[in-house]
Write a protein that holds these residues in place. Sequence first.
Motif, PDB file in Angstrom:
ATOM      1  N   LEU A   1       0.839  -1.179  -0.123  1.00  0.00           N
ATOM      2  CA  LEU A   1       0.170  -0.152  -0.046  1.00  0.00           C
ATOM      3  C   LEU A   1       0.814   1.148   0.070  1.00  0.00           C
ATOM      4  CD1 LEU A   1      -2.689  -1.034   2.445  1.00  0.00           C
ATOM      5  CD2 LEU A   1      -2.658  -1.312   0.197  1.00  0.00           C
ATOM      6  N   LYS A   2       0.621   2.184  -0.759  1.00  0.00           N
ATOM      7  CA  LYS A   2       1.471   3.333  -0.972  1.00  0.00           C
ATOM      8  C   LYS A   2       0.569   4.584  -0.663  1.00  0.00           C
ATOM      9  CE  LYS A   2       3.689   0.982  -5.017  1.00  0.00           C
ATOM     10  NZ  LYS A   2       4.191   1.017  -6.302  1.00  0.00           N
ATOM     11  N   ASN A   3       1.410   5.776  -0.284  1.00  0.00           N
ATOM     12  CA  ASN A   3       0.931   7.001  -0.103  1.00  0.00           C
ATOM     13  C   ASN A   3       0.775   7.819  -1.447  1.00  0.00           C
ATOM     14  OD1 ASN A   3       3.259   7.806  -0.837  1.00  0.00           O
ATOM     15  ND2 ASN A   3       3.984   8.467   1.265  1.00  0.00           N
ATOM     16  N   LYS A   4       0.263   9.006  -1.365  1.00  0.00           N
ATOM     17  CA  LYS A   4       0.014   9.741  -2.699  1.00  0.00           C
ATOM     18  C   LYS A   4       1.237   9.981  -3.492  1.00  0.00           C
ATOM     19  CE  LYS A   4      -3.847  12.174  -0.394  1.00  0.00           C
ATOM     20  NZ  LYS A   4      -4.453  13.393   0.176  1.00  0.00           N
ATOM     21  N   GLU A   5       2.423   9.952  -2.945  1.00  0.00           N
ATOM     22  CA  GLU A   5       3.568  10.129  -3.600  1.00  0.00           C
ATOM     23  C   GLU A   5       3.957   8.884  -4.030  1.00  0.00           C
ATOM     24  OE1 GLU A   5       3.098  11.448  -0.367  1.00  0.00           O
ATOM     25  OE2 GLU A   5       2.517  13.257  -1.578  1.00  0.00           O
ATOM     26  N   GLY A   6       3.410   7.814  -3.815  1.00  0.00           N
ATOM     27  CA  GLY A   6       3.892   6.566  -4.485  1.00  0.00           C
ATOM     28  C   GLY A   6       4.736   5.823  -3.785  1.00  0.00           C
ATOM     29  N   VAL A   7       5.243   6.026  -2.345  1.00  0.00           N
ATOM     30  CA  VAL A   7       5.988   5.553  -1.636  1.00  0.00           C
ATOM     31  C   VAL A   7       5.375   4.448  -0.870  1.00  0.00           C
ATOM     32  CG1 VAL A   7       7.619   5.959   0.185  1.00  0.00           C
ATOM     33  CG2 VAL A   7       7.358   7.656  -1.281  1.00  0.00           C
ATOM     34  N   PRO A   8       5.962   2.987  -0.995  1.00  0.00           N
ATOM     35  CA  PRO A   8       5.188   2.148  -0.029  1.00  0.00           C
ATOM     36  C   PRO A   8       5.100   2.405   1.335  1.00  0.00           C
ATOM     37  CG  PRO A   8       6.760   1.219  -1.768  1.00  0.00           C
ATOM     38  CD  PRO A   8       6.848   2.774  -1.785  1.00  0.00           C
ATOM     39  N   GLN A   9       4.227   2.216   2.089  1.00  0.00           N
ATOM     40  CA  GLN A   9       3.860   2.420   3.448  1.00  0.00           C
ATOM     41  C   GLN A   9       3.364   1.181   4.172  1.00  0.00           C
ATOM     42  OE1 GLN A   9       3.830   6.085   4.759  1.00  0.00           O
ATOM     43  NE2 GLN A   9       5.102   5.624   2.892  1.00  0.00           N
TER      44      GLN A   9
ATOM     45  N   ALA B   1      -9.990   0.330   7.594  1.00  0.00           N
ATOM     46  CA  ALA B   1     -11.086  -0.189   6.779  1.00  0.00           C
ATOM     47  C   ALA B   1     -10.594   0.295   5.174  1.00  0.00           C
ATOM     48  CB  ALA B   1     -12.217   0.412   7.034  1.00  0.00           C
ATOM     49  N   ARG B   2     -10.131   1.514   5.115  1.00  0.00           N
ATOM     50  CA  ARG B   2      -9.632   1.956   3.753  1.00  0.00           C
ATOM     51  C   ARG B   2      -8.458   1.241   3.336  1.00  0.00           C
ATOM     52  NH1 ARG B   2     -10.499   7.024   6.013  1.00  0.00           N
ATOM     53  NH2 ARG B   2      -8.377   7.338   6.810  1.00  0.00           N
ATOM     54  N   ALA B   3      -7.537   0.566   4.228  1.00  0.00           N
ATOM     55  CA  ALA B   3      -6.422  -0.310   3.599  1.00  0.00           C
ATOM     56  C   ALA B   3      -7.013  -1.600   3.074  1.00  0.00           C
ATOM     57  CB  ALA B   3      -5.611  -0.402   4.977  1.00  0.00           C
ATOM     58  N   VAL B   4      -7.821  -2.267   4.018  1.00  0.00           N
ATOM     59  CA  VAL B   4      -8.485  -3.389   3.784  1.00  0.00           C
ATOM     60  C   VAL B   4      -9.176  -3.280   2.473  1.00  0.00           C
ATOM     61  CG1 VAL B   4     -10.125  -5.419   4.662  1.00  0.00           C
ATOM     62  CG2 VAL B   4      -8.384  -4.407   6.143  1.00  0.00           C
ATOM     63  N   ALA B   5     -10.064  -2.333   2.220  1.00  0.00           N
ATOM     64  CA  ALA B   5     -10.773  -2.105   1.008  1.00  0.00           C
ATOM     65  C   ALA B   5      -9.737  -2.163  -0.213  1.00  0.00           C
ATOM     66  CB  ALA B   5     -11.508  -1.066   1.388  1.00  0.00           C
TER      67      ALA B   5
ATOM     68  N   ALA C   1     -17.303  -1.525   8.828  1.00  0.00           N
ATOM     69  CA  ALA C   1     -16.509  -0.324   8.297  1.00  0.00           C
ATOM     70  C   ALA C   1     -15.897  -0.377   6.676  1.00  0.00           C
ATOM     71  CB  ALA C   1     -15.279  -0.123   8.941  1.00  0.00           C
ATOM     72  N   VAL C   2     -15.607  -1.649   6.600  1.00  0.00           N
ATOM     73  CA  VAL C   2     -14.939  -2.069   4.871  1.00  0.00           C
ATOM     74  C   VAL C   2     -16.338  -2.064   3.927  1.00  0.00           C
ATOM     75  CG1 VAL C   2     -14.015  -3.851   3.519  1.00  0.00           C
ATOM     76  CG2 VAL C   2     -13.094  -3.242   5.775  1.00  0.00           C
ATOM     77  N   VAL C   3     -17.409  -2.508   4.363  1.00  0.00           N
ATOM     78  CA  VAL C   3     -18.561  -2.636   3.673  1.00  0.00           C
ATOM     79  C   VAL C   3     -18.863  -0.938   3.225  1.00  0.00           C
ATOM     80  CG1 VAL C   3     -20.687  -2.480   5.195  1.00  0.00           C
ATOM     81  CG2 VAL C   3     -20.596  -3.523   3.014  1.00  0.00           C
ATOM     82  N   ASN C   4     -18.932  -0.167   4.162  1.00  0.00           N
ATOM     83  CA  ASN C   4     -18.983   1.099   4.130  1.00  0.00           C
ATOM     84  C   ASN C   4     -17.936   1.972   2.848  1.00  0.00           C
ATOM     85  OD1 ASN C   4     -20.362   3.867   4.934  1.00  0.00           O
ATOM     86  ND2 ASN C   4     -18.236   4.269   5.433  1.00  0.00           N
ATOM     87  N   GLN C   5     -16.724   1.397   2.957  1.00  0.00           N
ATOM     88  CA  GLN C   5     -15.602   1.674   2.117  1.00  0.00           C
ATOM     89  C   GLN C   5     -16.166   1.226   0.716  1.00  0.00           C
ATOM     90  OE1 GLN C   5     -13.143   3.828   2.355  1.00  0.00           O
ATOM     91  NE2 GLN C   5     -13.986   4.326   4.433  1.00  0.00           N
ATOM     92  N   LEU C   6     -16.377  -0.065   0.628  1.00  0.00           N
ATOM     93  CA  LEU C   6     -16.866  -0.515  -0.882  1.00  0.00           C
ATOM     94  C   LEU C   6     -17.970  -0.274  -1.385  1.00  0.00           C
ATOM     95  CD1 LEU C   6     -15.503  -4.323   0.160  1.00  0.00           C
ATOM     96  CD2 LEU C   6     -14.283  -2.723  -1.142  1.00  0.00           C
ATOM     97  N   GLU C   7     -19.284  -0.025  -0.614  1.00  0.00           N
ATOM     98  CA  GLU C   7     -20.525  -0.081  -1.311  1.00  0.00           C
ATOM     99  C   GLU C   7     -20.992   1.370  -1.012  1.00  0.00           C
ATOM    100  OE1 GLU C   7     -23.648  -2.844  -0.503  1.00  0.00           O
ATOM    101  OE2 GLU C   7     -22.457  -4.259  -1.616  1.00  0.00           O
ATOM    102  N   ALA C   8     -20.670   2.129  -0.049  1.00  0.00           N
ATOM    103  CA  ALA C   8     -21.176   3.479   0.310  1.00  0.00           C
ATOM    104  C   ALA C   8     -20.074   4.540   0.480  1.00  0.00           C
ATOM    105  CB  ALA C   8     -21.854   3.486   1.714  1.00  0.00           C
ATOM    106  N   SER C   9     -19.022   4.293  -0.052  1.00  0.00           N
ATOM    107  CA  SER C   9     -18.154   5.497  -0.188  1.00  0.00           C
ATOM    108  C   SER C   9     -18.029   6.237  -1.278  1.00  0.00           C
ATOM    109  CB  SER C   9     -16.667   4.797   0.143  1.00  0.00           C
ATOM    110  OG  SER C   9     -16.103   4.026  -0.962  1.00  0.00           O
TER     111      SER C   9
END
Length: 440
Positions: free
Chosen positions: A6-14, A116-120, A151-159
Motif C-alpha cells: 500500500l502506497k501513499n499519494k507520492e507512490g512510496v510504499p507504506q 477499513a480503507r487499507a483492507v478495502a 467499516a469495510v462495506v462502508n468503503q466498498l459500497e457506500a463510499s
Amino acid sequence: IGETLLKNKEGVPQAAVVTTAYVREPRDPSRPVTFLFNGGPGSGSVWLQMGAFGPKRVSIPSNARDDGPPPYPLLDNPDSLLDVTDLVFIDPPGTGFSVLLPGADSKEYYGVQQDARAVAEVIRRWIGDNGRWGSPKYLGGESYGTSRTAAVVNQLEASTFNDVALNGLILISTVLDFGAGSDAPGNELSFITNLPSMAVTALFHGKASGESPAAVAEAARQYAIGPYASFLLKGQNAPAGERAAVRARLAQLTGLSEAYLERADLRVTPDRFYKELLRDRGLTVGRLDSRYTGRDYDSAGESPDNDPSFYGIDAGYTATVNQWQRGALGFRTDREYQSIGNVGRDWDWRIGGRDANAYLNLTPWIGKAMRENSGLRLFNAQGWYDFATPFFAAEYALSRTGIPQDRLTFRYYDAGHMMYVRDEDREKLSRDVRAFIRAR
C-alpha cells in the motif's frame, strides 16, 4: 501467499499486507470468493484460517480444556468452505505477517476508518489482479472483524468509490455497538445485554436450572428487557419491593447469591461475574468462552488473573499457523507472526462527528449498505458462552431501525467466542455458512 504494498499519494510504499488465498483450480471467474479477517484490533487471521474455514486446522481439545504443550497436530479440515467458495484471508497492517514499512505513520493505518480503507484497497486490488469482478463476493470476520466488516462495506459500497457490490456479510461473534456494551459507570444497557450470557453460563456450571441454553437465554432476554430494564431505569428511585423481587430473580438466573447481588447494587459487571460464579470451587470462568475454568493465585480477588479461555488455546494456533505458512506454503520472512498484536493501544476509534465518537456504533453502516443493495444478506453466528461479544448485544444492535430484518440469519452454538474450537460447533458453523452462501 501474496503481499500487497500500500502506497501513499507520492507512490512510496507504506505497508505490506499479506493475504493467504485458497483458489480452486481450474480457476472460475464466476465462482464465489469470500474475504475473511479476524479482529482485535491487532489479531491475525490465524483463528478463522487454522480453526474454522481453511483447508488445514489445528487439533486442540474440544472439551474446553487447555491445549497444553506442543506438538499440535495439523489436520486436514473437512469443514473448510472451499467446496462452495474461494477463500482470501487478510491480515491487516500490524497483524499476522503484515507490517508498516519504515517511514510510515501508524496514524494512517491504525484506526476504524484508516484500517477499513487499507483492507478495502487490498480487496479491490485482489479482485482486479485475479479477474474476479464477476464473482459473487462475501465479506466477513470475527469479533472486531465484524466491526471491520461494517467499516469495510462502508468503503466498498457506500463510499465515494461505491464500486464493489457484495452478496453477503458473514459476522462471527459480533460487536457493532460499542456504546451499548460499555461497562462505564452509568451505562445501564450493558447490564441488560450481559444478563442472558450470565444465565446460560450459570446453567452450564450447574449454578442455575433450566431446560436448555436456548430456553434459559430466552427467559433471561425477556426478563432483561422487561422487569430488569424497568428497574435499572428508575435508578435509586426504585421501590424496595421491586428491588427485592429483582434481586431474587437475578439470583435465580445468574447463580449469584442475593447478598452478593445487593453489594453490587444489582449490577454485576462481567469481570466480577467471572470471579464470583465459581468462587466456592476456587475457580474462575472465561471471558471468550465461559465454559473454560481457571484457577487464580488465590480466591479472594474481585476479578480473574487471566482469561482461561484464551491461554487455553493460543499456543496451538500460533504454532500451527507458523508451521503451515512458513512450511507448506513456503512464505519466507524474518517477521514474527502477530496472532494478537498491540496495535489496539494506538487505535483511532473516531468515525466522525462529536455524537458518533461519544457513542461508537458501526451498525448504521451495515444498514445503509443493505438498504442500498437489495440483494445484500447478513449471517450472524453467536456462541452462548461468549462474554467478549455477548449474543444479546448483537441481537440488540442488529434489531435497530434501518436494518432490513428479512435478510438477517442468526445461528447459535454451544461454545463461546471461537465456537469452532468445539468439534460439533465447527461442523455446524461450516454447514450454516455453506448454506448461507449457497442460498444466494
